[in-house]
Motif scaffolding. Structure first.
Motif, PDB file in Angstrom:
ATOM      1  N   HIS A  36       0.889  -1.305   0.080  1.00  0.00           N
ATOM      2  CA  HIS A  36       0.263   0.077  -0.037  1.00  0.00           C
ATOM      3  C   HIS A  36       0.804   1.067  -0.099  1.00  0.00           C
ATOM      4  O   HIS A  36       1.930   1.423   0.835  1.00  0.00           O
ATOM      5  CB  HIS A  36      -0.925   0.049   1.346  1.00  0.00           C
ATOM      6  CG  HIS A  36      -1.643  -1.172   1.373  1.00  0.00           C
ATOM      7  ND1 HIS A  36      -3.030  -1.198   0.596  1.00  0.00           N
ATOM      8  CD2 HIS A  36      -1.784  -2.326   1.886  1.00  0.00           C
ATOM      9  CE1 HIS A  36      -3.491  -2.214   1.115  1.00  0.00           C
ATOM     10  NE2 HIS A  36      -3.024  -2.852   1.689  1.00  0.00           N
TER      11      HIS A  36
ATOM     12  N   GLU B 226      -6.924   2.846  -4.364  1.00  0.00           N
ATOM     13  CA  GLU B 226      -7.908   2.454  -3.183  1.00  0.00           C
ATOM     14  C   GLU B 226      -8.923   3.494  -3.231  1.00  0.00           C
ATOM     15  O   GLU B 226      -9.196   4.272  -3.858  1.00  0.00           O
ATOM     16  CB  GLU B 226      -7.143   2.372  -1.851  1.00  0.00           C
ATOM     17  CG  GLU B 226      -6.047   1.469  -2.025  1.00  0.00           C
ATOM     18  CD  GLU B 226      -5.176   1.126  -0.854  1.00  0.00           C
ATOM     19  OE1 GLU B 226      -5.577   1.463   0.240  1.00  0.00           O
ATOM     20  OE2 GLU B 226      -4.182   0.683  -0.890  1.00  0.00           O
TER      21      GLU B 226
ATOM     22  N   TYR C 104      -2.662   0.579  -4.294  1.00  0.00           N
ATOM     23  CA  TYR C 104      -2.337  -0.830  -3.687  1.00  0.00           C
ATOM     24  C   TYR C 104      -1.658  -1.352  -5.158  1.00  0.00           C
ATOM     25  O   TYR C 104      -1.992  -1.285  -6.186  1.00  0.00           O
ATOM     26  CB  TYR C 104      -3.647  -1.519  -3.652  1.00  0.00           C
ATOM     27  CG  TYR C 104      -3.511  -2.978  -3.655  1.00  0.00           C
ATOM     28  CD1 TYR C 104      -3.376  -3.353  -2.498  1.00  0.00           C
ATOM     29  CD2 TYR C 104      -3.482  -3.951  -4.673  1.00  0.00           C
ATOM     30  CE1 TYR C 104      -2.954  -4.808  -2.093  1.00  0.00           C
ATOM     31  CE2 TYR C 104      -3.494  -5.221  -4.447  1.00  0.00           C
ATOM     32  CZ  TYR C 104      -3.017  -5.843  -3.135  1.00  0.00           C
ATOM     33  OH  TYR C 104      -2.917  -7.033  -3.162  1.00  0.00           O
TER      34      TYR C 104
ATOM     35  N   MET D  82      -7.435  -6.076  -4.142  1.00  0.00           N
ATOM     36  CA  MET D  82      -7.035  -6.231  -2.725  1.00  0.00           C
ATOM     37  C   MET D  82      -7.859  -7.488  -1.959  1.00  0.00           C
ATOM     38  O   MET D  82      -9.263  -7.291  -2.369  1.00  0.00           O
ATOM     39  CB  MET D  82      -7.348  -4.932  -1.775  1.00  0.00           C
ATOM     40  CG  MET D  82      -6.448  -4.120  -2.130  1.00  0.00           C
ATOM     41  SD  MET D  82      -6.551  -2.362  -1.056  1.00  0.00           S
ATOM     42  CE  MET D  82      -8.056  -1.933  -1.962  1.00  0.00           C
TER      43      MET D  82
END
Length: 255
Positions: free
Chosen positions: A131, A165, A172, A182
């Motif tokens: 991240h 994200e 991500y 994710m």
């Protein structure tokens, strides 16, 4: 190096991704301000070097150009100190998860080098994803995200899939080559990675305790147009100085 980084202006508390003391903000500002002052001195030297060249004073042009290079080196040193400082503050244990890196407060070129080293570290330690906190651009000129496009470029060059994200200021990256989706277990950004807490990119083969490991002497100029113009002037002066110096050879001594 591309000229798309942040202009060398005061960032202050906006560079921190958490509540921070006034002392920390002041220290970060102080380092960036010192770098900006050195950039101004560098620009002045290169301007005067060009003027000296135009009037045929090769010796003065050479001397002023060398002084400009010295100020440029100091500018790089202060910018690196600021980059190291903000990285340490934003990425200290407990402030971000082990699978997260915060690039707030970095110039674009600084962020690129830190990210590339972080990706290498993660892959070497078997980490599956990363991240990246890139910021929403709220405090950037024209409110345009500047770090995010460079992160996307790095991922494309490395063949890694990525996605934005739910928080537009986060990205991500899938480090395994698959789709950048994710999993539910990692969607809270708290999924611990194998290999322990990342302490910062390596520099000279040694871990630097949370400091980003950019090489000394990097050309972190903040991307302002004035800096770019002066770089061109320096190149022009350096290209033509040898001819001037040859003409002066025998009639004067260049210090």
């Amino acid at each position: 190096m591309a000229a798309s980084s942040y202009p060398m202006t005061r960032i202050g508390g906006n560079a921190f991704n958490h509540s921070q003391s006034g002392e920390a903000e002041a220290e970060y500002d102080r380092l960036r301000d010192l770098a900006r002052q050195e950039a101004g001195k560098r620009s002045s030297c290169f301007d005067r070097a060009h003027q000296a060249y135009e009037r045929g004073d090769g010796a003065a042009a050479h001397q002023l150009s060398e002084e400009g290079k010295q100020h440029a080196a100091k500018m790089d040193q202060y910018n690196k100190q600021a980059s190291d400082y903000i990285f340490r503050e934003n990425n200290a244990p407990g402030r971000v998860a082990d699978d997260t890196i915060d690039l707030h407060g970095q110039f674009v070129e600084e962020a690129e080098q830190i990210l590339e080293q972080r990706i290498r570290y993660a892959q070497q330690n078997g980490q599956t994803h990363l991240h990246v906190i890139v910021g929403k651009g709220n405090h950037s000129e024209d409110h345009i995200q500047k770090i995010k496009p460079r992160v996307e470029q790095v991922c494309q060059e490395l063949g890694l899939q990525y996605s934005t994200e739910a928080n537009a200021g986060r990205m991500y990256i899938n480090l395994q080559g698959g789709p950048a989706t994710m999993s539910p277990l990692n969607s809270d950004h708290q999924g611990g990675q194998q290999g322990g807490f990342y302490q910062g990119p390596q520099q000279g083969g040694q871990q630097q305790g949370g400091y980003p490991g950019q090489q000394q002497g990097g050309n972190y100029q903040g991307g302002n147009q004035q800096n770019n113009n002066n770089d061109e002037l320096e190149k022009l002066a350096m290209k033509l100085l040898p001819r001037i110096l040859r003409k002066l050879d025998g009639c004067c001594t260049v210090m």
